[in-house]
Design an enzyme around this catalytic site. Structure first.
Site, mmCIF file in Angstrom:
data_model
loop_
_atom_site.group_PDB
_atom_site.id
_atom_site.type_symbol
_atom_site.label_atom_id
_atom_site.label_comp_id
_atom_site.label_asym_id
_atom_site.label_seq_id
_atom_site.Cartn_x
_atom_site.Cartn_y
_atom_site.Cartn_z
ATOM 1 N N SER A 21 43.092 46.403 42.189
ATOM 2 C CA SER A 21 41.668 46.576 41.922
ATOM 3 C C SER A 21 40.894 45.760 42.933
ATOM 4 C CB SER A 21 41.333 46.073 40.512
ATOM 5 O OG SER A 21 39.937 45.947 40.333
ATOM 6 N N TYR A 34 41.663 39.582 33.998
ATOM 7 C CA TYR A 34 41.849 40.781 34.813
ATOM 8 C C TYR A 34 41.910 40.418 36.294
ATOM 9 C CZ TYR A 34 41.156 45.596 36.418
ATOM 10 O OH TYR A 34 41.305 46.817 37.020
#
Length: 139
Positions: A21, A34
């Site tokens: 990501s 995350y």
């Protein structure tokens, strides 16, 4: 990777494409776990690329920015409810906060990049984290 690498080594060829990501490159508020996980995945990608260099195996990561997934849609709807704004306005606001292109990354864009990384044209692309994020990480 642990399960796939022995067979790849035996064949002298393989392709590993991890989906990380943009949060593996840059941080965002309230996303600590995350962000840490995606930084870790990019680090693992680079380490395994070094461990397999010259073996015919390539190991890369793709780091998408905003993709309109159900999770992101829920975030947009939550923001709209909290702000009292229209969902479409909130969607544009979310995009422009981070992704200068003002458009979502399409899932097929990620797929096309992954497919390219599996072709002979990518034989010497290994250990890379390739952003597909509408210039988010360029800031």
């Amino acid at each position: 990777m642990q399960a796939a690498l022995p067979g790849m080594r035996a064949r002298g060829w393989g392709r590993i494409v991890n989906v990380a990501s943009v949060h593996g490159r840059v941080a965002s508020v309230n996303k600590s776990a995350y962000v840490a996980a995606k930084h870790g995945l990019i680090g693992l990608t680079k380490s395994v690329a070094l461990e397999t260099a010259g073996s015919g195996i390539t190991v890369n990561a793709i780091s998408p920015g905003w993709v309109l997934t159900p999770l992101v849609q829920a975030q947009i709807e939550s923001r709209a409810a909290a702000s009292g704004r229209d969902v479409t306005d909130e969607e544009q606001s979310l995009l422009l906060e981070k992704q200068p292109s003002g458009a979502f990354v399409r899932t097929e864009d990620v797929g096309h990049l992954a497919a390219f990384l599996c072709t002979p044209a990518a034989d010497q692309i290994t250990g890379e984290d390739i952003a597909i994020d509408g210039a988010w990480s360029a800031r």
